[in-house]
Design an enzyme around this catalytic site. Structure first.
Site, PDB file in Angstrom:
ATOM      1  N   LYS A 176       0.861  -1.192   0.000  1.00  0.00           N
ATOM      2  CA  LYS A 176       0.000   0.000   0.000  1.00  0.00           C
ATOM      3  C   LYS A 176       0.890   1.232   0.000  1.00  0.00           C
ATOM      4  CE  LYS A 176      -2.934   2.368   3.380  1.00  0.00           C
ATOM      5  NZ  LYS A 176      -4.153   2.252   4.184  1.00  0.00           N
ATOM      6  N   LYS A 178       1.266   5.086   0.628  1.00  0.00           N
ATOM      7  CA  LYS A 178       0.679   6.275   1.256  1.00  0.00           C
ATOM      8  C   LYS A 178       0.880   7.432   0.292  1.00  0.00           C
ATOM      9  CE  LYS A 178      -1.241   6.737   4.183  1.00  0.00           C
ATOM     10  NZ  LYS A 178      -2.660   6.857   4.485  1.00  0.00           N
ATOM     11  N   ASP A 207      -3.392   5.235  -1.084  1.00  0.00           N
ATOM     12  CA  ASP A 207      -4.254   5.922  -0.103  1.00  0.00           C
ATOM     13  C   ASP A 207      -3.734   7.334   0.132  1.00  0.00           C
ATOM     14  OD1 ASP A 207      -5.685   6.832   2.044  1.00  0.00           O
ATOM     15  OD2 ASP A 207      -4.791   5.453   3.495  1.00  0.00           O
ATOM     16  N   ASN A 209      -5.330   9.699   1.606  1.00  0.00           N
ATOM     17  CA  ASN A 209      -6.013  10.268   2.787  1.00  0.00           C
ATOM     18  C   ASN A 209      -6.927  11.454   2.445  1.00  0.00           C
ATOM     19  OD1 ASN A 209      -3.371   9.185   4.746  1.00  0.00           O
ATOM     20  ND2 ASN A 209      -5.475   8.785   5.323  1.00  0.00           N
ATOM     21  N   GLU A 233      -7.982   3.798  -1.921  1.00  0.00           N
ATOM     22  CA  GLU A 233      -8.448   4.139  -0.569  1.00  0.00           C
ATOM     23  C   GLU A 233      -8.547   5.656  -0.381  1.00  0.00           C
ATOM     24  OE1 GLU A 233      -6.384   1.830   2.391  1.00  0.00           O
ATOM     25  OE2 GLU A 233      -6.651   3.392   3.910  1.00  0.00           O
ATOM     26  N   ASN A 256     -11.002   4.270   5.450  1.00  0.00           N
ATOM     27  CA  ASN A 256     -10.962   4.287   6.907  1.00  0.00           C
ATOM     28  C   ASN A 256     -11.275   5.699   7.381  1.00  0.00           C
ATOM     29  OD1 ASN A 256      -8.011   4.892   5.988  1.00  0.00           O
ATOM     30  ND2 ASN A 256      -8.096   5.680   8.083  1.00  0.00           N
ATOM     31  N   ASP A 280     -10.947  -1.099  12.254  1.00  0.00           N
ATOM     32  CA  ASP A 280      -9.860  -0.725  13.156  1.00  0.00           C
ATOM     33  C   ASP A 280     -10.433  -0.820  14.568  1.00  0.00           C
ATOM     34  OD1 ASP A 280      -8.042   0.558  14.836  1.00  0.00           O
ATOM     35  OD2 ASP A 280      -7.441   2.025  13.333  1.00  0.00           O
ATOM     36  N   HIS A 307      -7.357  -1.466   8.984  1.00  0.00           N
ATOM     37  CA  HIS A 307      -6.584  -0.224   9.040  1.00  0.00           C
ATOM     38  C   HIS A 307      -5.490  -0.315  10.109  1.00  0.00           C
ATOM     39  CE1 HIS A 307      -6.140   3.974  10.767  1.00  0.00           C
ATOM     40  NE2 HIS A 307      -5.777   4.150   9.518  1.00  0.00           N
ATOM     41  N   SER A 308      -4.464   0.495   9.938  1.00  0.00           N
ATOM     42  CA  SER A 308      -3.406   0.542  10.941  1.00  0.00           C
ATOM     43  C   SER A 308      -2.884   1.956  11.066  1.00  0.00           C
ATOM     44  CB  SER A 308      -2.280  -0.394  10.507  1.00  0.00           C
ATOM     45  OG  SER A 308      -1.029   0.071  10.963  1.00  0.00           O
ATOM     46  N   ASN A 309      -2.400   2.281  12.242  1.00  0.00           N
ATOM     47  CA  ASN A 309      -1.642   3.497  12.458  1.00  0.00           C
ATOM     48  C   ASN A 309      -0.352   3.043  13.143  1.00  0.00           C
ATOM     49  OD1 ASN A 309      -1.046   6.341  12.951  1.00  0.00           O
ATOM     50  ND2 ASN A 309      -3.221   6.636  12.612  1.00  0.00           N
TER      51      ASN A 309
HETATM   52  O1  GKR Z   1       0.640   7.370   9.666  1.00  0.00           O
HETATM   53  O2  GKR Z   1       0.748   8.918   8.175  1.00  0.00           O
HETATM   54  C1  GKR Z   1       0.206   7.952   8.670  1.00  0.00           C
HETATM   55  C2  GKR Z   1      -1.021   7.388   8.021  1.00  0.00           C
HETATM   56  O3  GKR Z   1      -1.463   8.235   7.010  1.00  0.00           O
HETATM   57  C3  GKR Z   1      -2.110   7.181   9.032  1.00  0.00           C
HETATM   58  O4  GKR Z   1      -2.238   8.356   9.770  1.00  0.00           O
HETATM   59  C4  GKR Z   1      -3.453   6.782   8.452  1.00  0.00           C
HETATM   60  O5  GKR Z   1      -4.386   6.675   9.488  1.00  0.00           O
HETATM   61  O6  GKR Z   1      -2.486   4.735   7.813  1.00  0.00           O
HETATM   62  C5  GKR Z   1      -3.548   5.488   7.821  1.00  0.00           C
HETATM   63  C6  GKR Z   1      -4.536   5.288   6.724  1.00  0.00           C
HETATM   64  O7  GKR Z   1      -4.631   4.201   6.223  1.00  0.00           O
HETATM   65  O8  GKR Z   1      -5.290   6.213   6.400  1.00  0.00           O
HETATM   66 MG    MG Z   2      -6.374   5.103   4.917  1.00  0.00          MG
END
Ligand code: GKR
Ligand code: MG
Length: 409
Positions: A176, A178, A207, A209, A233, A256, A280, A307-309
């Site tokens: 995945k 970001k 993703d 965001n 995503e 998410n 999550d 989902h994960s952080n």
């Molecule tokens: O840690 O920067 C990050 C991620 O963008 C996180 O904050 C998100 O919650 O991993 C996440 C996501 O899938 O949206």
């Molecule tokens: Mg996400």
């Protein structure tokens, strides 16, 4: 009438709830908002019983969560860890209840000699597939106290290098990206080079965001469709905008961000903003609520992922038990765990093989705190003095006029 084990175990009482804010060293990972600070915040909940057991839970960090958990202590101490509905009635906030529920399930599992997944309905799989979580990133934070040998990753070519290393070291079969960091065309080019370099069999996701407009989201979807994307995503923000994108493209949309509570589910069904919901347990109110959510999704034709952080091994153990007990899990789960330099749990319980983790068979969650590392994470929290996550503020140290405007592009 109370069920039989209550009679058998009615003496179990939570005698103490400890709430400890901790900070893990976190490299400067980029996202749409800015860049990760040198530490990521978490909170550890420890529940001790009169039988000498200790149950563990982990929550997202931040001052509000620490305060809500402190306030919950009086509702938890003195309770029976098996009586989760009674505790939830007094701790209704999902994010506060979640680590308490996980710690109670850890205690219940230990008391019964059964792994947590058995308390959630039983395992349907012995290994959990994870996706490798790729981030663009800056050079090492000057004040960072962990190992960061990844260097700067801010180009398609560098990201291909990161992806290859993730596959080499962990065997992930799904990756995945970001997104929402570079201009969209450069992120499309990143995915294009990844597909070319990694071959047709690696699953790819992106993703950003919710940072893109509807038009940009549709344009990017058209550009990446030939690459074979597993799911797309949160390209844009909100259910209506996501539903508009979804109507215009032919690719599974996931979230998410726009479906994050049971109150959102009626619209998730009527407006159809997404095909996939990332569960999550930290957000939805614990492991049992996520099992309920997954069942709901299956009933309404929605797929699930996880989902994960940034998180430690307590959360990872909970995620593995949950994924083991979710018959409806459709996709490999997310995890930030490979970015964790030092865990606070004993030993090295999590080694990815072929991108998967085995489901623990030990009673409870199957993890215990390493007291020395735990103390050092609590000390790091005090030393850095960061009580709330601020990716935009951290970015302003590098780009003074940084403004995380949404939507961008
Ligand atoms: O840690 O920067 C990050 C991620 O963008 C996180 O904050 C998100 O919650 O991993 C996440 C996501 O899938 O949206
Ligand atoms: Mg996400």
């Amino acid at each position: 009438m109370a069920l039989s084990w209550k009679g058998a175990r009615s003496q179990v009482r939570i005698t103490e709830m400890r709430v400890t804010p901790v900070a893990m060293a976190d490299p400067p990972l980029r996202n749409s908002v800015g860049v990760h600070q040198p530490v990521a915040l978490r909170v550890v909940v420890q529940l001790a019983t009169d039988e000498g057991l200790t149950g563990l839970g982990e929550a997202y960090g931040g001052s509000a969560r620490v305060a809500s958990l402190e306030a919950a202590r009086k509702c938890v101490e003195g309770k029976d860890p098996f009586q989760l509905f009674a505790i939830r009635r007094e701790v209704p906030d999902p994010g506060t209840f979640s680590p308490i529920e996980v710690a109670c399930l850890d205690l219940a599992g230990q008391a019964m000699g059964r792994p947590v997944c058995d308390l959630l309905g039983g395992r349907v799989r012995d290994e959990i597939p994870f996706s490798g979580y790729l981030f663009y990133k800056e050079e090492r934070h000057p004040e960072y106290d962990g190992v960061d040998d990844w260097g700067k990753v801010l180009s398609p070519e560098a990201m291909v290098g990161e992806a290859r290393r993730f596959i080499r070291e962990y065997g992930f079969e799904v990756l995945k990206l970001k997104g929402g960091v570079l201009p969209p065309d450069e992120e499309v080019e990143t995915l294009r080079q990844m597909r070319e370099s990694l071959g047709p069999d690696v699953g790819l996701r992106i993703d950003p965001n919710g940072i893109w407009t509807v038009d940009t989201s549709i344009r990017v979807a058209e550009a990446i469709a030939p690459l074979g994307i597993e799911y797309y995503e949160d390209p844009t923000i909100g259910m209506d905008a996501m539903a508009e994108v979804r109507r215009a493209i032919d690719m599974p949309l996931a979230t998410n961000m726009c479906v994050t509570s049971f109150a959102h589910l009626p619209h998730a069904v009527s407006k159809r903003p997404v095909d996939v919901i990332l569960v999550d347990h930290h957000v939805w109110g614990g492991l049992r609520e996520c099992v309920r959510l997954a069942q709901f999704c299956a009933d309404f034709g929605i797929s699930t992922s996880m989902h994960s952080n940034s998180h430690y091994g307590i959360s990872l153990a909970a995620m593995v038990h949950l994924a083991a007990a979710m018959p409806e899990l459709t996709y490999a789960c997310d995890t930030h765990y490979p970015w964790v330099v030092e865990d606070i749990v004993q030993g090295e319980p999590f080694t990815f093989r072929d991108g998967k983790l085995p489901v623990p068979t030990a009673p409870g969650l199957g993890v215990a705190l390493d007291e020395e590392k735990f103390a050092s994470a609590a000390e790091r929290y005090r030393r850095y003095g960061i009580t709330d996550r601020d990716d935009a503020g951290e970015m302003r140290k590098r780009v003074p006029d940084w403004d995380p405007v949404v939507p961008r592009w």
